[in-house]
Design a protein around this motif. Sequence first.
Motif, PDB file in Angstrom:
ATOM      1  N   UNK A 196       0.877  -1.162   0.000  1.00  0.00           N
ATOM      2  CA  UNK A 196       0.000   0.000   0.000  1.00  0.00           C
ATOM      3  C   UNK A 196       0.921   1.221   0.000  1.00  0.00           C
ATOM      4  N   UNK A 197       0.363   2.413  -0.131  1.00  0.00           N
ATOM      5  CA  UNK A 197       1.205   3.608  -0.194  1.00  0.00           C
ATOM      6  C   UNK A 197       0.635   4.723   0.663  1.00  0.00           C
ATOM      7  N   UNK A 198       1.558   5.426   1.345  1.00  0.00           N
ATOM      8  CA  UNK A 198       1.158   6.585   2.133  1.00  0.00           C
ATOM      9  C   UNK A 198       1.688   7.866   1.483  1.00  0.00           C
ATOM     10  N   UNK A 199       0.776   8.799   1.237  1.00  0.00           N
ATOM     11  CA  UNK A 199       1.109  10.104   0.666  1.00  0.00           C
ATOM     12  C   UNK A 199       0.750  11.142   1.720  1.00  0.00           C
ATOM     13  N   UNK A 200       1.721  11.649   2.460  1.00  0.00           N
ATOM     14  CA  UNK A 200       1.405  12.606   3.521  1.00  0.00           C
ATOM     15  C   UNK A 200       0.463  11.964   4.530  1.00  0.00           C
ATOM     16  N   UNK A 201      -0.723  12.554   4.684  1.00  0.00           N
ATOM     17  CA  UNK A 201      -1.672  12.026   5.674  1.00  0.00           C
ATOM     18  C   UNK A 201      -2.781  11.171   5.068  1.00  0.00           C
ATOM     19  N   UNK A 202      -2.520  10.685   3.842  1.00  0.00           N
ATOM     20  CA  UNK A 202      -3.482   9.775   3.211  1.00  0.00           C
ATOM     21  C   UNK A 202      -2.776   8.449   2.930  1.00  0.00           C
ATOM     22  N   UNK A 203      -3.389   7.337   3.319  1.00  0.00           N
ATOM     23  CA  UNK A 203      -2.807   6.025   2.991  1.00  0.00           C
ATOM     24  C   UNK A 203      -3.810   5.206   2.195  1.00  0.00           C
ATOM     25  N   UNK A 204      -3.311   4.564   1.149  1.00  0.00           N
ATOM     26  CA  UNK A 204      -4.158   3.741   0.272  1.00  0.00           C
ATOM     27  C   UNK A 204      -3.698   2.291   0.361  1.00  0.00           C
ATOM     28  N   UNK A 205      -4.532   1.450   0.931  1.00  0.00           N
ATOM     29  CA  UNK A 205      -4.199   0.030   1.087  1.00  0.00           C
ATOM     30  C   UNK A 205      -5.271  -0.793   0.388  1.00  0.00           C
ATOM     31  N   UNK A 206      -4.857  -1.628  -0.557  1.00  0.00           N
ATOM     32  CA  UNK A 206      -5.860  -2.478  -1.199  1.00  0.00           C
ATOM     33  C   UNK A 206      -5.336  -3.904  -1.327  1.00  0.00           C
ATOM     34  N   UNK A 207      -6.257  -4.820  -1.567  1.00  0.00           N
ATOM     35  CA  UNK A 207      -5.941  -6.234  -1.763  1.00  0.00           C
ATOM     36  C   UNK A 207      -5.093  -6.809  -0.631  1.00  0.00           C
ATOM     37  N   UNK A 208      -5.534  -6.538   0.583  1.00  0.00           N
ATOM     38  CA  UNK A 208      -4.854  -7.101   1.750  1.00  0.00           C
ATOM     39  C   UNK A 208      -5.863  -7.894   2.575  1.00  0.00           C
ATOM     40  N   UNK A 209      -5.367  -8.909   3.268  1.00  0.00           N
ATOM     41  CA  UNK A 209      -6.181  -9.510   4.313  1.00  0.00           C
ATOM     42  C   UNK A 209      -5.390  -9.638   5.615  1.00  0.00           C
ATOM     43  N   UNK A 210      -4.167  -9.043   5.567  1.00  0.00           N
ATOM     44  CA  UNK A 210      -3.340  -9.063   6.778  1.00  0.00           C
ATOM     45  C   UNK A 210      -2.310  -7.927   6.708  1.00  0.00           C
ATOM     46  N   UNK A 211      -2.144  -7.214   7.813  1.00  0.00           N
ATOM     47  CA  UNK A 211      -1.096  -6.185   7.904  1.00  0.00           C
ATOM     48  C   UNK A 211      -0.227  -6.535   9.102  1.00  0.00           C
ATOM     49  N   UNK A 212       1.084  -6.767   8.900  1.00  0.00           N
ATOM     50  CA  UNK A 212       1.947  -7.113  10.030  1.00  0.00           C
ATOM     51  C   UNK A 212       1.951  -5.994  11.084  1.00  0.00           C
ATOM     52  N   UNK A 213       2.021  -6.399  12.325  1.00  0.00           N
ATOM     53  CA  UNK A 213       1.947  -5.455  13.445  1.00  0.00           C
ATOM     54  C   UNK A 213       2.901  -4.277  13.275  1.00  0.00           C
ATOM     55  N   UNK A 214       4.142  -4.582  12.815  1.00  0.00           N
ATOM     56  CA  UNK A 214       5.167  -3.517  12.735  1.00  0.00           C
ATOM     57  C   UNK A 214       4.828  -2.458  11.685  1.00  0.00           C
ATOM     58  N   UNK A 215       3.922  -2.740  10.776  1.00  0.00           N
ATOM     59  CA  UNK A 215       3.571  -1.758   9.744  1.00  0.00           C
ATOM     60  C   UNK A 215       2.601  -0.699  10.253  1.00  0.00           C
ATOM     61  N   UNK A 216       1.935  -0.959  11.373  1.00  0.00           N
ATOM     62  CA  UNK A 216       0.939  -0.002  11.865  1.00  0.00           C
ATOM     63  C   UNK A 216       1.568   1.332  12.259  1.00  0.00           C
TER      64      UNK A 216
END
Length: 293
Positions: A196-216
């Motif tokens: 996924x990608x973060x642009x400033x204060x907007x993040x776009x995440x698609x096609x996921x069913x899991x996000x590792x804890x450290x990415x939060x």
Amino acid sequence: MARLTFLGTGTSQGVPMIGCDCNVCRSCDPKDKRLRSSVFVEYRGLDILVDAGPDFRQQMLRSGIRHIDAILLTHNHKDHTGGLDDVRAFNYIERAPIRIYCEKYVEDSLRNEYSYAFAEKRYPGVPEWQITNIDDRPFRVHANIPSVRLVWVEGKGYEKIPVTPESWSETRQRPVPEEAEIIPVRGRHYMLPVLGYRFGRIAYLTDMNFIPEEEFGKLRGLDHLIINCVRRGRHISHFSLEQAIEVAEKVGARQTYLTHLSHQLPRYEELCAELPPAIRPAYDGLVIESDDE
Ligand SMILES: [Zn+2]
Ligand SMILES: [Zn+2]
Ligand SMILES: [Zn+2]
């Protein structure tokens, strides 16, 4: 400033789905018509596209997009890469390759699926891409200002107009773009790693069913979070509605938008009514903005 336009908010089959007579597929509400998922992000003066699925051409025409500095790919599935041949129009008008940023495995997959674009002796008119490999570390995207642009002159045909950074900024009525740093966010799509990608204060995440804890940690302090959700109940490779709400609450962005929606979710109006105000379904054409960097 970051300004994001949803070009498509549908799952891989789009909504309506071919041959389906369900309530959602028969809806007359334009917000229930969903092309395949993609967003256009204007960030620090750069025009950035995330994914180029099979509806790419229609999305460019519908939104009047006339230039792209970079295409960022989330992963290699066809509903996110199936429109890449159609960048030929940009290649033609700007006489320059299109810059694509993706992981190595995604490039390998493009090399297989679009072998003609990588052939040693290429057929004239094949798409021209300049691929940069990225991983889950922040990377910089630069402006891709063409040195000429073809302009149609009635009665004469195309004329090649030289472009300078100054003339470019004048035509587009905005400053010469800077470079921009983009923060990739690692997720998993069943077995497949996706970004996924973060642009400033907007993040776009698609096609996921899991996000590792450290990415939060990369998702702190967001104005807008966009996250995929395909239907109610567990799905092998996508967040369910329940899981997407859970992630949204954990991230705590001011506003969350759901994308990659299927016809198995209720119609737009009904879905809005059942969600908390801080979570909205996205729809094609929706524009969101964030002022702070
Ligand atoms: Zn998809
Ligand atoms: Zn349906
Ligand atoms: Zn996918």
